[in-house]
Design a protein around this motif. Structure first.
Motif, mmCIF file in Angstrom:
data_model
loop_
_atom_site.group_PDB
_atom_site.id
_atom_site.type_symbol
_atom_site.label_atom_id
_atom_site.label_comp_id
_atom_site.label_asym_id
_atom_site.label_seq_id
_atom_site.Cartn_x
_atom_site.Cartn_y
_atom_site.Cartn_z
ATOM 1 N N THR A 1 0.827 -1.206 0.000
ATOM 2 C CA THR A 1 0.000 0.000 0.000
ATOM 3 C C THR A 1 0.864 1.260 0.000
ATOM 4 N N ALA A 2 1.930 1.257 0.795
ATOM 5 C CA ALA A 2 2.825 2.415 0.818
ATOM 6 C C ALA A 2 3.494 2.614 -0.537
ATOM 7 N N PHE A 3 3.830 1.508 -1.185
ATOM 8 C CA PHE A 3 4.450 1.597 -2.503
ATOM 9 C C PHE A 3 3.486 2.198 -3.520
ATOM 10 N N VAL A 4 2.232 1.744 -3.493
ATOM 11 C CA VAL A 4 1.255 2.198 -4.481
ATOM 12 C C VAL A 4 0.807 3.633 -4.211
ATOM 13 N N ARG A 5 0.557 3.962 -2.946
ATOM 14 C CA ARG A 5 -0.036 5.260 -2.616
ATOM 15 C C ARG A 5 0.983 6.352 -2.334
ATOM 16 N N ILE A 6 2.198 5.989 -2.006
ATOM 17 C CA ILE A 6 3.200 6.995 -1.658
ATOM 18 C C ILE A 6 4.308 7.071 -2.702
ATOM 19 N N VAL A 7 4.929 5.933 -2.972
ATOM 20 C CA VAL A 7 6.120 5.928 -3.819
ATOM 21 C C VAL A 7 5.777 6.208 -5.281
ATOM 22 N N LEU A 8 4.775 5.517 -5.791
ATOM 23 C CA LEU A 8 4.446 5.701 -7.213
ATOM 24 C C LEU A 8 3.996 7.126 -7.540
ATOM 25 N N PRO A 9 3.106 7.753 -6.738
ATOM 26 C CA PRO A 9 2.761 9.150 -7.054
ATOM 27 C C PRO A 9 3.960 10.091 -6.998
#
Length: 275
Positions: free
Chosen positions: A181-189
């Motif tokens: 979730t952190a990867f999708v919602r934080i890192v990717l944006p």
């Protein structure tokens, strides 16, 4: 002071003139391609410098014969972008943030893979594809073309993701998010510019591919525009107007993407190189 101002102004004018001459030389083949495409029943030798009576007949012929190939290239290129980013983003994040042993060696090995000649990879893939039933298929060509942009995407995304503070991800984990979730919602944006840049280059690599299209297809069921243009030249070598029209149509999608995404490309490459 006046002499210095005059000399600097003359130097600027001289640099601008040289730059314009270089640009004109580089763009002349594109102009000649468009000009020839607008001249009906023209050949390379008889084409006029300026189309006196422009016509769209060559483009109509090109669409009738190569319209399916353009759609095939678009489907394959977009599919390659999806596969490339789906694999490159998590791989780059793992190399950038998890402190893996031998991470630099992996990145170096990734760069080395781009030095392998495409025909060598294509021949190796053909044997595997024949056993898996992926010859003459969209999926097979998408996977092959995705490999063209994958090393570049991993290196660029890793260079960008190294700069992402680990505290940002840790804060998301404290708030209850898991790693995914952190990867999708934080890192990717936060990596938007690098993702767009990587996706664009993956699209261009797949759109311009000829070796995989020629090697991994034995029929016309899946025929990208590069292979279609190659066959079209052989069948219409005397009608260069239609050939040039096909070349213009094949260049339009890439040109549009470059114009639309140019600011993201500059930011993505600058971020990856500086951060």
């Amino acid at each position: 002071m006046r002499q210095r101002t005059g000399s600097s102004r003359a130097a600027r004018w001289g640099s601008t003139t040289v730059a314009l001459l270089v640009l004109a030389v580089m763009l002349f083949p594109v102009y000649w391609m468009v000009s020839t495409a607008l001249q009906p029943h023209s050949s390379i030798a008889s084409a006029d410098l300026l189309p006196t009576s422009p016509s769209l007949d060559n483009f109509r012929t090109a669409l009738e014969s190569q319209g399916g190939s353009l759609v095939t290239s678009l489907v394959v290129a977009l599919g390659a972008v999806v596969v490339c980013l789906a694999l490159a983003a998590p791989a780059a994040y793992g190399l950038a943030q998890f402190g893996l042993r031998g991470g630099r060696t992996i990145v170096f090995g990734t760069l080395i893979t781009q030095m392998v000649p495409g025909i060598v990879v294509a021949n190796a893939l053909y044997s595997a594809y024949a056993e898996l039933g992926l010859v003459n298929s969209y999926l097979g060509l998408i996977l092959a073309d995705a490999s063209l942009g994958l090393p570049f995407a991993i290196v660029l995304l890793r260079a960008f993701m190294v700069s992402i503070p680990s505290e940002v991800v840790e804060a998301a984990l404290v708030d209850g998010a898991n790693r995914f979730t952190a990867f999708v919602r934080i890192v990717l944006p936060m990596s938007r510019n690098a993702l767009i840049t990587s996706g664009l280059f993956a699209f261009l690599f797949a759109w311009a591919d000829f070796v995989f299209a020629l090697t991994l297809n034995t029929t016309d069921d899946v025929r990208p525009v590069t292979l279609g243009l190659y066959q079209f030249i052989g069948a219409h070598v005397s009608d260069w107007g239609a050939v040039m029209a096909t070349a213009v149509l094949s260049a339009i999608p890439a040109a549009i993407l470059l114009v639309v995404a140019q600011k993201y490309i500059a930011a993505g490459i600058a971020g990856g190189s500086l951060k």
